[in-house]
Motif scaffolding. Sequence first.
Motif, short mmCIF file in Angstrom:
data_model
loop_
_atom_site.label_atom_id
_atom_site.label_comp_id
_atom_site.label_asym_id
_atom_site.label_seq_id
_atom_site.Cartn_x
_atom_site.Cartn_y
_atom_site.Cartn_z
N LYS A 1 5.67 -6.97 4.59
CA LYS A 1 5.22 -5.65 5.04
C LYS A 1 3.86 -5.36 4.43
CE LYS A 1 9.10 -4.21 7.02
NZ LYS A 1 9.25 -4.15 8.41
N TYR A 2 2.92 -4.93 5.25
CA TYR A 2 1.60 -4.51 4.78
C TYR A 2 1.48 -3.01 5.04
CZ TYR A 2 0.38 -9.49 4.91
OH TYR A 2 0.33 -10.85 4.71
N ALA A 3 1.39 -2.24 4.00
CA ALA A 3 1.37 -0.77 4.12
C ALA A 3 0.17 -0.26 4.92
CB ALA A 3 1.40 -0.14 2.74
N CYS B 1 -1.42 -1.74 7.47
CA CYS B 1 -1.52 -2.18 8.86
C CYS B 1 -0.96 -1.11 9.78
CB CYS B 1 -0.75 -3.49 9.05
SG CYS B 1 -1.58 -4.92 8.34
N ARG C 1 2.48 -4.01 14.27
CA ARG C 1 3.01 -5.36 14.04
C ARG C 1 1.94 -6.42 14.32
NH1 ARG C 1 7.04 -7.27 11.05
NH2 ARG C 1 8.28 -8.82 12.12
N GLU D 1 -0.15 -6.86 11.33
CA GLU D 1 0.60 -7.53 10.26
C GLU D 1 0.64 -9.04 10.51
OE1 GLU D 1 3.83 -4.11 8.99
OE2 GLU D 1 4.41 -5.61 10.47
N ASP E 1 9.40 -11.73 18.33
CA ASP E 1 9.43 -10.32 18.00
C ASP E 1 9.62 -9.51 19.28
OD1 ASP E 1 8.80 -7.70 16.81
OD2 ASP E 1 7.86 -8.87 15.22
#
Length: 94
Positions: A23-25, A27, A30, A33, A50
């Motif tokens: 998880k990239y806070a 971004c 999706r 990311e 996905d």
Amino acid sequence: MDEFNKIFSNRNINKPITGFLPKYADCKNRKEEITRFISKSEIKEFLIIDDDKSLNGISGEYKERLVLTELTKGFNSERLKLAKEIIKKDSTKM
């Protein structure tokens, strides 16, 4: 990860899953990311599975390796066929 590898193995996909996307806070979606993770890790072989619709806007090599599922249908036989085709195409490039 073990559970996913078992599911894939049961569907005759013999390439193991070696990791999940962190998880990239910062971004926004999706797509950001995924592109950040792949570019930072410099991985060459990957398959994106996905159901996030922001991935419709992904481009280039990423789009060629995308199996976009539907929330209500999941990773069904149609998506499995596409995943196998992508993996097969990758293995013939080597």
